[in-house]
Design a protein around this motif. Structure first.
Motif, PDB file in Angstrom:
ATOM      1  N   ARG A   1      30.508  44.763 -15.427  1.00 13.73           N
ATOM      2  CA  ARG A   1      29.817  45.886 -16.048  1.00 13.73           C
ATOM      3  C   ARG A   1      30.630  47.154 -15.870  1.00 13.73           C
ATOM      4  NH1 ARG A   1      24.400  44.201 -12.661  1.00 13.73           N
ATOM      5  NH2 ARG A   1      23.605  42.584 -14.058  1.00 13.73           N
TER       6      ARG A   1
ATOM      7  N   LEU B   1      30.616  51.548 -16.600  1.00 18.30           N
ATOM      8  CA  LEU B   1      29.907  52.770 -16.984  1.00 18.30           C
ATOM      9  C   LEU B   1      30.873  53.937 -17.090  1.00 18.30           C
ATOM     10  CD1 LEU B   1      26.526  54.160 -15.972  1.00 18.30           C
ATOM     11  CD2 LEU B   1      28.517  55.584 -15.506  1.00 18.30           C
TER      12      LEU B   1
ATOM     13  N   THR C   1      26.335  52.952 -27.530  1.00 20.57           N
ATOM     14  CA  THR C   1      25.825  53.342 -26.216  1.00 20.57           C
ATOM     15  C   THR C   1      25.950  52.187 -25.228  1.00 20.57           C
ATOM     16  OG1 THR C   1      24.307  55.011 -27.082  1.00 20.57           O
ATOM     17  CG2 THR C   1      23.755  54.036 -24.948  1.00 20.57           C
ATOM     18  N   THR C   2      25.397  51.027 -25.586  1.00 19.92           N
ATOM     19  CA  THR C   2      25.551  49.819 -24.780  1.00 19.92           C
ATOM     20  C   THR C   2      26.224  48.776 -25.658  1.00 19.92           C
ATOM     21  OG1 THR C   2      23.553  50.343 -23.524  1.00 19.92           O
ATOM     22  CG2 THR C   2      24.342  48.078 -23.419  1.00 19.92           C
TER      23      THR C   2
ATOM     24  N   HIS D   1      28.326  50.641 -20.760  1.00 20.10           N
ATOM     25  CA  HIS D   1      27.250  51.581 -21.088  1.00 20.10           C
ATOM     26  C   HIS D   1      27.795  52.995 -20.991  1.00 20.10           C
ATOM     27  CE1 HIS D   1      23.276  53.273 -21.536  1.00 20.10           C
ATOM     28  NE2 HIS D   1      23.422  53.965 -20.425  1.00 20.10           N
TER      29      HIS D   1
ATOM     30  N   CYS E   1      21.091  58.131 -28.362  1.00 19.16           N
ATOM     31  CA  CYS E   1      21.259  56.701 -28.124  1.00 19.16           C
ATOM     32  C   CYS E   1      21.738  56.047 -29.421  1.00 19.16           C
ATOM     33  CB  CYS E   1      19.951  56.083 -27.652  1.00 19.16           C
ATOM     34  SG  CYS E   1      20.132  54.364 -27.136  1.00 19.16           S
TER      35      CYS E   1
ATOM     36  N   THR F   1      18.863  48.482 -28.400  1.00 20.29           N
ATOM     37  CA  THR F   1      18.548  48.746 -27.002  1.00 20.29           C
ATOM     38  C   THR F   1      17.478  49.812 -26.927  1.00 20.29           C
ATOM     39  OG1 THR F   1      19.458  49.376 -24.845  1.00 20.29           O
ATOM     40  CG2 THR F   1      20.369  50.488 -26.753  1.00 20.29           C
TER      41      THR F   1
ATOM     42  N   SER G   1      18.495  53.663 -21.388  1.00 19.87           N
ATOM     43  CA  SER G   1      19.778  54.229 -20.995  1.00 19.87           C
ATOM     44  C   SER G   1      19.702  54.676 -19.546  1.00 19.87           C
ATOM     45  CB  SER G   1      20.181  55.407 -21.888  1.00 19.87           C
ATOM     46  OG  SER G   1      19.314  56.511 -21.715  1.00 19.87           O
TER      47      SER G   1
ATOM     48  N   PHE H   1      21.547  47.568 -15.556  1.00 22.77           N
ATOM     49  CA  PHE H   1      22.413  46.643 -16.298  1.00 22.77           C
ATOM     50  C   PHE H   1      21.742  45.285 -16.484  1.00 22.77           C
ATOM     51  CE2 PHE H   1      26.033  49.522 -15.542  1.00 22.77           C
ATOM     52  CZ  PHE H   1      26.661  49.431 -16.772  1.00 22.77           C
TER      53      PHE H   1
ATOM     54  N   ALA I   1      19.615  45.786 -19.376  1.00 20.92           N
ATOM     55  CA  ALA I   1      20.430  45.951 -20.581  1.00 20.92           C
ATOM     56  C   ALA I   1      21.013  44.617 -21.034  1.00 20.92           C
ATOM     57  CB  ALA I   1      21.540  46.966 -20.318  1.00 20.92           C
TER      58      ALA I   1
ATOM     59  N   ALA J   1      21.208  42.354 -24.691  1.00 21.51           N
ATOM     60  CA  ALA J   1      22.580  42.492 -25.187  1.00 21.51           C
ATOM     61  C   ALA J   1      23.062  41.356 -26.071  1.00 21.51           C
ATOM     62  CB  ALA J   1      23.538  42.654 -24.004  1.00 21.51           C
TER      63      ALA J   1
ATOM     64  N   ALA K   1      24.467  42.888 -29.043  1.00 20.16           N
ATOM     65  CA  ALA K   1      25.130  44.169 -28.822  1.00 20.16           C
ATOM     66  C   ALA K   1      26.459  44.204 -29.567  1.00 20.16           C
ATOM     67  CB  ALA K   1      25.359  44.398 -27.327  1.00 20.16           C
TER      68      ALA K   1
END
Length: 1017
Positions: A404, A406, A421-422, A436, A459, A465, A468, A510, A513, A517, A520
């Protein structure tokens, strides 16, 4: 009454009536002071110092100085049973936390308690604590005695409002001794908790009005409630019937109205982004970390819901070294889940400029520290502020056990809004991590309604999603989250008109998320930041120091491992560990990019010189042990490719080569020729022809010059050190005229042309040579300049029609188009590469390799004759004025070479060659390489295992973007061969036989092999 008047009235009520009423009765503290001479001292020294009376209004603090304050009082007996706080004003200016004076509060026994800054000035009074102070307020006893110290740091305010002006405050040697601050005073006051709660209610509702639409019914309800509360306050002032509890009751209904069931969900994570150096030196970061950790662990005592994400293992290590008691408090907070070691890196490094092995070690050293100290391994890479992200990183992250990622930095893009965003981020080799980018667009949120509503509105993947992450807390010494932020968070959990807010962990976010995903979007390749392009070039000396140390460490580990395995010397585990960690520190994203104050670069360049000497000593000691006794000149080659009769990563006697020939023609031109390439230099010292004798091809278009030095006026719109803006191209000066042009053999007997040019008080010395037996033209350029706001480039126009540029990054290369069809390509007018850039046609290519530069630009245009000129321009140095007013002024040496007829494989080879020069040691027999790899794979690191087992660890990668079958061999007998991750943990057996380890590499794949040898150290 209009709403504007209502808001104005509300702000006046808050500022003049409610906030002051949070404190009731007050008594002054008696304050004495000791002004520490020179650099900071520890608390034990301060406790024994001589203090003198010190009152409000007195001046203190020369820039970067420290004043210790002792604050004492005996509280009234009538206060028994109530709660109180000390309030300290160091003379804070209007600048935000982290950019003005800061303080760390200690009890009289030397225990650190909490930090103080402009928005966090209180010290809890606890009669049961040492000196009557503690991390949380407790009911007073009759005649409570208060006694505490404040270590007050006079950090100058360098971060002025834009435009940022040059300042000498960025170095203690130039900042002067005039005091910066006037002490504002200190007192103890009774706390009115009900008023404090009312203030939080009002602040949340006031913020809500900032984001509600002008016609929303919810807006009318909030305005009515606030107006009624203020009317009641005014009436009560006349009757004396004021009650904060009653006022809160009048607001309760609008605060109870819940958010819509489908509302955006925010995971709020406590955070304090602390630059390991920036507008302060490294030593001040050590103190900023202590203040912040003291704040966070103290706040947890009164707000157990707080969780705090704390990255950068280096900062944890500083705390362990300098504040062991506070480190134990931190360790306990990690154990109970209050503090979360995140990121898994030694520092939040720059993500473009560090070499591949350095990025590996960032993760190895960071993760090892967190595992050793806390038994914790983070799955999240936490890089909110680095200036773009290399396409090699997803694979490196995954090989280190992280899936992951960020960041939020790409929200700073000047041209294109990043569309996700993600999302899944796919790297060079196909590895993917879940990324993310918090749409709150900050890593220092105060949990304001504006921030939260912005996170919802920005977003980018709404529909895919519903959530956030919001990092909240003051950064850069601001101490992280405050109790006010947490009080707001409690009210924002489920409030109509705003996202639902829950304090949580990055791992929890996460996990949620990932559950969303499946569909995604995917972003493949580099994450290019469309701003801060100057960071590829600014502070050239630090860029050179980093590059040099990275390659020296490769050499030291290789030769030390070879000597250790062969029983000739011990392996210097501890010293290599310490050397790597210091090199990694200077890769922090405001050191290596060149965006810190002068003090940081004065120290860094001094330390690089020390590091280079220490690493070279390790390498030379090992080489001497390997060379043994004798009088032969053995050439050690640490590069992963053979050269001039010397094997890759081995040593052999030097092979004599024919000396290239040179002549001066009748027209004044100088011609260099090594039977592979012919170079012509005109009487003005410009390279007007580079002719590939093998291919029968001229590389320099008619009328052009290769290696031409070009000066640009460089006046970025934003921040000096950070930015190169495209308008720099509008003003350029080519340095064509020469003061002198000389032809003479260099130290190796190879003919070289030395050209000296001067301009505007600056001197440019360029040496051009052709080595024997190699199709490359070598340039050594010494730049000695002292003018501000300039950018110096070395320009290579080439008669090549290329569609793209292959630019080396960590463990591979990316291809960047030369066209400008879209705004995304247009924004990449200045980019970076590591050791090489390459352009080519299907059957012919040219590489430009370097030993210390990163920034470059590439353009192409069609000539009147119909041919295409592709121009590569290396950015050598830039003299900017903020935050270091003398950045890059002085002397720099740059080495680069034009390689003719090169494919990408040759570019890789020549890039290593120029960065790993051969070393000659007097000894006996040739030294066989400890390991060899056939095929195109590159061996990047050869070392002994970190667990000190004596196992040999070899890291290699595929550099061309092709599939490769490789045989990895060693001169030693192997008992067992295993594949391992970057932390050298088992990942399964390697395919091995009597000849070695057979490895199949995917395009750009990185593989690490662990070999248990029959004999070893």
């Amino acid at each position: 009454m209009s709403e504007d008047l209502v808001r104005g009235r509300l702000h006046r009520v808050l500022e003049r009536r409610l906030r002051p009423a949070r404190y009731g009765e007050r008594v002054p503290l008696t304050v004495t002071a000791w002004h520490a001479p020179g650099e900071p001292v520890d608390v034990a020294t301060a406790l024994g110092a001589g203090y003198e009376p010190f009152g409000a209004g007195e001046r203190w603090g020369p820039p970067w100085g420290t004043t210790w304050l002792r604050c004492t009082a005996t509280l009234p007996a009538a206060w028994a049973g109530r709660r109180a706080e000390a309030v300290v004003d160091l003379g804070f200016t209007g600048v935000g936390p982290g950019f003005t004076a800061e303080g760390l509060v200690y009890s009289p026994d030397g225990t650190p308690l909490k930090g103080v800054h402009p928005l966090n000035r209180y010290v809890p009074i606890d009669p049961g604590g040492a000196g009557g102070v503690g991390v949380a307020a407790a009911p007073l006893t009759a005649g409570t005695r208060v006694d505490f110290l404040v270590e007050a740091a006079a950090n100058p305010t360098i971060h002025q409002p834009y435009p940022w002006a040059p300042t000498d405050l960025g170095d203690v040697r130039t900042a002067g001794r005039e005091p910066l601050y006037r002490f504002g005073g200190a007192e103890v006051a009774v706390v009115d908790e009900e008023v404090r709660a009312l203030v939080a209610d009002v602040e949340v509702l006031d913020g809500l009005l900032d984001v509600l639409g002008p016609t929303e019914p919810r807006r009318y309800a909030v305005v009515r409630a606030l107006t009624a509360m203020m009317d009641r306050l005014d009436r009560s002032e006349l009757t004396g019937a004021w009650s904060a509890r009653t006022a809160r009751g009048m607001l309760a209904e609008v605060l109870r109205s819940p958010a819509a069931p489908t509302e955006h969900r925010v995971t709020a994570v406590g955070h304090a982004h602390i630059d390991s150096a920036w507008l302060w030196p490294i030593r001040e970061t050590v103190r900023k970390v202590a203040r912040t950790v003291a704040n966070v662990t103290a706040l947890r005592a009164s707000h157990p819901e707080l969780v705090f994400a704390f990255s950068q293992a280096q900062q944890h290590a500083w705390l362990k070294e300098h504040h062991p008691a506070l480190f134990e408090r931190l360790r306990a907070a990690v154990a109970d889940g209050a503090v979360l070691p995140v990121g898994g890196m030694w520092v939040e490094s720059d993500a473009n400029l560090p070499g591949g092995e350095a990025m590996v070690r960032q993760l190895v050293h960071g993760k090892r520290f967190f595992l050793a100290e806390y038994g914790v391994e983070s799955d999240e890479i936490w890089l909110p502020d680095s200036f773009g992200y290399s396409a090699a990183l997803p694979q490196i992250f995954r090989l280190a056990g992280a899936t992951r990622f960020l960041s939020q930095k790409l929200s700073w893009n000047q041209t294109n809004r990043f569309p996700h965003t993600t999302f899944w981020w796919e790297g060079l080799d196909g590895s993917r991590v879940l990324a993310h980018f918090p749409p709150v667009d900050t890593y220092n949120s105060d949990l304001s309604a504006t921030d939260l509503a912005g996170a919802r509105e920005r977003c980018a993947d709404d529909g895919r999603t519903s959530r956030s992450l919001v990092p909240f807390g003051w950064g850069d010494g601001g101490g992280g989250p405050t109790r006010e932020m947490l009080e707001h968070a409690e009210r924002l959990e489920d409030l109509e008109g705003l996202p639902r807010v829950r304090i949580g962990t990055p791992a929890g976010f996460f996990a949620a998320a990932e559950a969303e995903a499946d569909d995604a979007p995917v972003w493949a390749g580099e994450l290019y930041l469309e701003v801060h392009r100057g960071t590829y070039t600014t502070q050239a000396a630090v860029k050179r120091g980093n590059r040099r140390c990275e390659h020296l460490l490769r050499e030291a580990e290789l030769w030390c491992a070879t000597a250790a395995v062969r029983g000739l010397a011990g392996y210097p585990y501890d010293e290599l560990d310490a050397l790597w960690k210091e090199v990694l520190l200077y890769q922090f994203h405001d050191i290596l990019p060149g965006s810190s104050i002068a003090w940081v670069y004065r120290e860094a360049t001094q330390r690089y010189a020390v590091l280079e000497r220490r690493i070279e000593e390790l390498a030379r000691t090992a080489m001497a042990a390997l060379a043994g006794e004798g009088r032969r000149g053995l050439v050690f080659n640490a590069a992963p490719h053979a050269r001039d009769g010397v094997p890759a990563m081995g040593a052999a006697a030097a092979v004599e080569a024919a000396v290239p020939h040179a002549r001066r023609a009748d027209d004044g031109r100088i011609v260099l020729n090594n039977d592979l390439v012919r170079v012509e230099i005109d009487p003005r010292g410009t390279v007007v022809s580079v002719y590939d004798l093998v291919a029968g091809r001229e590389l320099v278009p008619a009328g052009a010059a290769a290696g031409l030095l070009r000066l640009h006026a460089d006046h970025p719109v934003g921040a000096d050190a950070w930015d190169v803006d495209e308008h720099y191209r509008a003003a350029a000066l080519d340095l064509r005229d020469a003061d002198s042009v000389d032809l003479a053999p260099d130290a190796d007997g190879v003919p070289a042309v030395t050209v000296v040019r001067t301009h505007d008080g600056c001197r440019f010395t360029q040496r051009v040579r052709l080595p024997a037996g190699a199709p490359r033209v070598e340039f050594e350029t010494t730049v000695d300049w002292h003018v501000p706001q300039r950018l110096c480039k070395a320009v290579f126009p080439l008669d090549v029609r290329a569609d793209d540029v292959a630019a080396e990054i960590q463990f591979g290369h990316v291809r960047r188009p030369l066209h400008r069809n879209t705004s995304w390509e247009t924004a990449k007018f200045e980019v970076y590469a590591h050791r090489f850039v390459h352009v080519g046609e299907p059957s012919y290519g040219v590489a430009l390799v370097n030993d210390a530069t990163y920034g470059y630009d590439a353009t192409r245009h069609v000539r009147p004759d119909g041919g295409t000129t592709t121009v590569l321009a290396l950015s050598l140095a830039r003299t900017q004025q903020f935050p270091d007013p003398h950045a890059d002024q002085g002397t720099h040496v740059f080495r680069y070479a034009l390689v003719c007829g090169a494919d990408v494989s040759a570019a890789v080879r020549e890039g290593y060659r120029i960065n790993l020069p051969p070393r000659t040691v007097v000894g006996g027999d040739d030294v066989a390489p400890l390991v060899t790899a056939d095929g195109p794979a590159v061996v990047e690191a050869v070392k002994l295992a970190d667990d000190r087992s004596g196992d040999l660890v070899v890291r290699l990668y595929e550099p061309l973007g092709d599939r490769a079958r490789v045989l990895l061999s060693t001169t030693e007998r192997v008992r067992d061969a295993r594949l391992v991750d970057l932390l050298e943990r088992d990942a399964g057996p390697a395919e091995s036989d009597g000849d070695g380890v057979r490895i199949t590499l995917r395009p750009f794949e990185i593989v690490t092999v662990r070999l248990r040898l029959e004999s070893g150290p």
